[in-house]
Scaffold this active site. Structure first.
Site, PDB file in Angstrom:
ATOM      1  N   THR A  69      10.117   4.089 -14.948  1.00  0.00           N
ATOM      2  CA  THR A  69      10.944   2.996 -15.458  1.00  0.00           C
ATOM      3  C   THR A  69      11.227   3.241 -16.935  1.00  0.00           C
ATOM      4  O   THR A  69      10.343   3.676 -17.680  1.00  0.00           O
ATOM      5  CB  THR A  69      10.270   1.623 -15.254  1.00  0.00           C
ATOM      6  OG1 THR A  69      11.137   0.588 -15.746  1.00  0.00           O
ATOM      7  CG2 THR A  69       8.934   1.530 -15.958  1.00  0.00           C
ATOM      8  N   HIS A  97      -7.039   1.616 -11.152  1.00  0.00           N
ATOM      9  CA  HIS A  97      -8.318   2.218 -11.507  1.00  0.00           C
ATOM     10  C   HIS A  97      -9.240   2.370 -10.292  1.00  0.00           C
ATOM     11  O   HIS A  97     -10.243   3.091 -10.349  1.00  0.00           O
ATOM     12  CB  HIS A  97      -9.008   1.365 -12.577  1.00  0.00           C
ATOM     13  CG  HIS A  97      -9.965   2.118 -13.436  1.00  0.00           C
ATOM     14  ND1 HIS A  97     -10.287   3.437 -13.229  1.00  0.00           N
ATOM     15  CD2 HIS A  97     -10.687   1.733 -14.519  1.00  0.00           C
ATOM     16  CE1 HIS A  97     -11.156   3.836 -14.132  1.00  0.00           C
ATOM     17  NE2 HIS A  97     -11.429   2.819 -14.935  1.00  0.00           N
TER      18      HIS A  97
END
Length: 408
Positions: free
Chosen positions: A327, A379
């Protein structure tokens, strides 16, 4: 007579919103001609009429949510057929009554003209006819002046003064211009829901780095004219970033994966989503098999997809199945941001504006065009070592773009 039915849209889509009626009651429609535009979670779909005839009735208004398989309009026979005559005959007595009451006739004609000029949804017009309400007398809530079903219902309910006491406060707020209420589009609602789901269901972190864009900009300046002459497409920055991302994904495969229950699914393909801003919200069309495409093919794909996005012509297949997303908030001047993960993907790269800054080069300080880049990642799958290594590799490749072009 033929029914217009909401068609099967996609496996995961069961409903849509009436974005715009392309035909109104009384208008003719040819077989195969578009009659309505539906807005879904991802794309807009135009629905055709399977039969030729005259639109006799709209069963849903613009803005209404409709289900797959639902009948939303009726197409009847042509205006010259017997089926159309009863409708004309039922209007005749009303016309005769108008002639018999000469004093009321001018008012009736004026009222009809005002009513015709009033912007209203088909369902609102139908309800107004049933209740005998003149549309021009209704004060719509819509700031654009469009009369909807709720406005007609509220006008026709004629509440007592005691019940209507709270209304002046609300109307005052609308009238004095202090607030404007706008209903979210279906796509904006979906974007909001999915972004919130990502925030709540992932362990998202973001790591940052910065890229010296000197060499990329110099190479692009040298090559862009010949590149355009050879390929009829402009050489931008997105192809460099896409190729750098693909190379880094190959070295760090967990960044190109997703979670499925208690499994990690590593993708052995490189379908890169390129976020595109449109009036209806952010969409992410996919550059398929970016690892197999050269710079010209990637730039061509991105240009085609961006145009389809702006023209609202993207198909569901254009946006499904991406493995990683890029993006670019830099096109709007963003200096730094933390992009949110896209769907089930575990990584997204955020590009930002190029800004000249003083940078230490050896023992000297030089002014260089610099770009901050951000990698947001889940994560649960990606540890700090992989996330930092991935972003560092993207940086190194972009700071040595000749190698990137030669190896692609």
């Amino acid at each position: 007579m033929a029914e217009i039915i909401v068609p099967e849209l996609a496996e995961s889509i069961t409903e849509g919103t009436i974005a715009q009626w392309l035909k109104q009651p009384g208008e003719t429609v040819e077989k195969g001609e578009f009659i309505v535009e539906l807005e879904t979670d991802k794309v807009n779909v135009e629905v055709i009429s399977e039969e030729a005839g005259v639109v006799s009735e709209l069963l849903a208004a613009e803005g209404d949510t409709v289900q797959v398989g639902q009948v939303i309009a009726i197409v009847g026979a042509g205006s010259g057929s017997p089926a159309a005559k009863p409708a004309a005959e039922t209007k005749a007595p009303e016309a005769e009554k108008t002639v018999e009451a000469p004093k009321a006739a001018p008012v009736a004609v004026e009222s009809t003209n005002e009513q015709d000029r009033t912007i209203a949804s088909p369902a609102a017009r139908k309800l107004a006819r049933e209740k005998g309400i003149n549309l021009s007398e209704i004060s719509p809530v819509d700031p654009m002046g469009r009369v909807r079903v709720q406005d007609v219902a509220a006008h026709g309910s004629a509440p007592t003064p005691a019940k209507a006491a709270p209304a002046p406060v609300a109307v005052s707020k609308e009238d004095d211009g202090r607030t404007t209420r706008e209903k979210m589009s279906r796509r904006r609602q979906t974007i909001a829901t999915r972004l919130l789901e990502v925030k709540q269901s992932t362990a998202m972190l973001t790591t940052f780095n910065e890229i010296d864009m000197t060499n990329v900009m110099a190479l692009r300046a040298r090559k862009k004219d010949k590149f355009f002459d050879d390929h009829d497409v402009r050489l931008g920055f997105m192809s460099f970033f896409t190729k750098a991302v693909v190379a880094a994904l190959k070295k760090y495969p967990y960044v190109n994966s997703q979670i499925d229950g208690t499994d990690i699914v590593k993708n052995n393909f490189y379908d890169i989503g390129i976020a595109v801003s449109t009036e209806g919200g952010l969409v992410v069309p996919i550059v398929r098999d970016a690892d197999r495409k050269n710079f010209a093919e990637i730039e061509g794909n991105i240009g085609e997809l961006a145009k389809k996005a702006r023209d609202n012509k993207l198909a569901l297949s254009d946006m499904s199945g991406g493995s990683f997303t890029i993006t670019n908030g830099g096109v709007f001047g963003s200096l730094l941001s933390t992009p949110i993960l896209n769907g089930t993907q575990v990584g997204i790269l955020g590009m930002h504006t190029i800004q000249k800054r003083p940078i230490a080069v050896g023992n000297e300080v030089e002014i260089r065009p610099m770009m901050y880049v951000a990698l947001s990642y889940d994560h649960r799958v990606i540890d700090g070592k992989d996330s930092v290594g991935f972003l560092k590799m993207v940086k190194e490749l972009l700071e040595n773009p000749e190698d990137l072009m030669l190896n692609s």
